[in-house]
Design a protein around this motif. Structure first.
Motif, short mmCIF file in Angstrom:
data_model
loop_
_atom_site.label_atom_id
_atom_site.label_comp_id
_atom_site.label_asym_id
_atom_site.label_seq_id
_atom_site.Cartn_x
_atom_site.Cartn_y
_atom_site.Cartn_z
N UNK A 75 -20.38 37.85 -59.71
CA UNK A 75 -19.67 38.90 -58.98
C UNK A 75 -20.31 39.28 -57.67
N UNK A 76 -21.53 38.81 -57.41
CA UNK A 76 -22.20 39.10 -56.15
C UNK A 76 -23.25 38.04 -55.86
N UNK A 77 -23.30 37.63 -54.62
CA UNK A 77 -24.33 36.72 -54.12
C UNK A 77 -24.62 37.13 -52.69
N UNK A 78 -24.38 36.24 -51.76
CA UNK A 78 -24.48 36.63 -50.36
C UNK A 78 -23.25 37.43 -49.94
N UNK A 79 -22.21 37.37 -50.77
CA UNK A 79 -20.98 38.15 -50.57
C UNK A 79 -20.60 38.80 -51.89
#
Length: 304
Positions: free
Chosen positions: A297-301
């Protein structure tokens, strides 16, 4: 045939027979990569058995294939009838003995040499003598634990698509020291039968070609981000517009899995001691925090 969905990482291929005919393909591992391999094989007309250790994993894998095929139908990339026929060619099981009836076995389990070696050890007694063995980037084709029947028949195949789902993929066929020409030809035939363009890697090195290139690009992109040179959006935009990449390196990391690319970079660094592959602090902190891309659900975005 429509172009295939994104598939990532390495897959081990054990194959024999005439790949222009319908084959019985067993895919060991129903994750994103394994289900993608199952899909392209089924769309190409092969009968596929998807194997994993739990019914829940198999249900997720099959659901992912169905959703992907539905997207192709919505984009008029494949007919509804062809999509339904491809899905019908995929069956699931938790029984590894199914490899005994396979023409092609694709190993696509967790990126761990211990896990992969365990699969090979368990599958070897059931595997038909005609099988040819492959390898994964954490090991080597010539490693004793990865051998199947005769070392001269050990070879590698890896399917790695760095771009978006609308782009054709490539298959890197990796020759071990004792890989036979017959094994290489068989692996090439299978890769081409599912719509892959083949690249032959003549020497087994950490990261091979594509992973080595994307790892260096991702590591440098993360360094630019953490030093404040540019935002993630601008770094990716620069690569898309400047180099013609369908996806930027940080978007690719999110799609592939930040943890997977961090581990790949670390493995290459361990073997080469080349600092350009050393994972930056930000990459390590993201993995520790669980921000590993789309799947979390989240990384660099951020992702919904």
């Amino acid at each position: 045939m429509p172009r295939d969905p994104v598939t990532r990482g390495r897959v081990d291929v054990l194959a024999s027979g005439d790949m222009t005919q319908t084959q019985r393909v067993v895919v060991v591992g129903a994750g994103l990569m394994g289900s993608g391999i199952a899909q392209v094989s089924a769309v190409a007309g092969h009968d596929v058995v998807l194997r994993d250790v739990t019914d829940e994993a198999l249900a997720r894998g099959r659901a992912g294939v169905e959703q992907s095929l539905n997207r192709f139908v919505a984009k008029d990339r494949i007919s509804r009838d062809d999509a339904d026929a491809a899905l019908a060619r995929i069956t699931t099981t938790t029984d590894l003995d199914v490899v005994a009836e396979a023409d092609v076995v694709v190993e696509a389990v967790f990126e761990s040499l211990e896990v992969k070696t365990g699969v090979f050890t368990e599958a070897r007694p059931a595997g038909p003598a005609r099988c040819r063995a492959g390898h994964e980037h954490l090991g080597h084709p010539d490693h004793p634990d990865r051998r199947c029947h005769r070392t001269a028949r050990v070879g590698g195949r890896h399917a790695l698509l760095l771009a978006g789902a609308d782009d054709a993929g490539s298959a890197s066929l990796v020759r071990g020291y004792k890989t036979s020409d017959e094994t290489l030809a068989t692996a090439r035939a299978f890769a081409e039968s599912v719509g892959k363009t083949v690249v032959v890697v003549n020497r087994d090195v950490a990261g091979f070609v594509t992973t080595r290139l994307i790892s260096a690009l991702v590591v440098e992109a993360v360094k630019l981000l953490e030093s404040g040179v540019a935002t993630a959006e601008d770094i990716d935009t620069a690569c898309r517009l400047g180099f013609g990449h369908p996806m930027g390196p940080l978007q690719t990391a999110d799609l592939t899995g930040v943890d997977i690319l961090r581990n790949a970079s670390r493995n290459i660094y361990t073997e080469t001691q080349d600092e350009k592959f050393a994972p930056p602090e930000t990459l390590n902190r993201m993995v520790t925090a669980g921000d590993i891309g789309r799947k979390s659900g989240r990384g660099f975005y951020p992702y919904d």
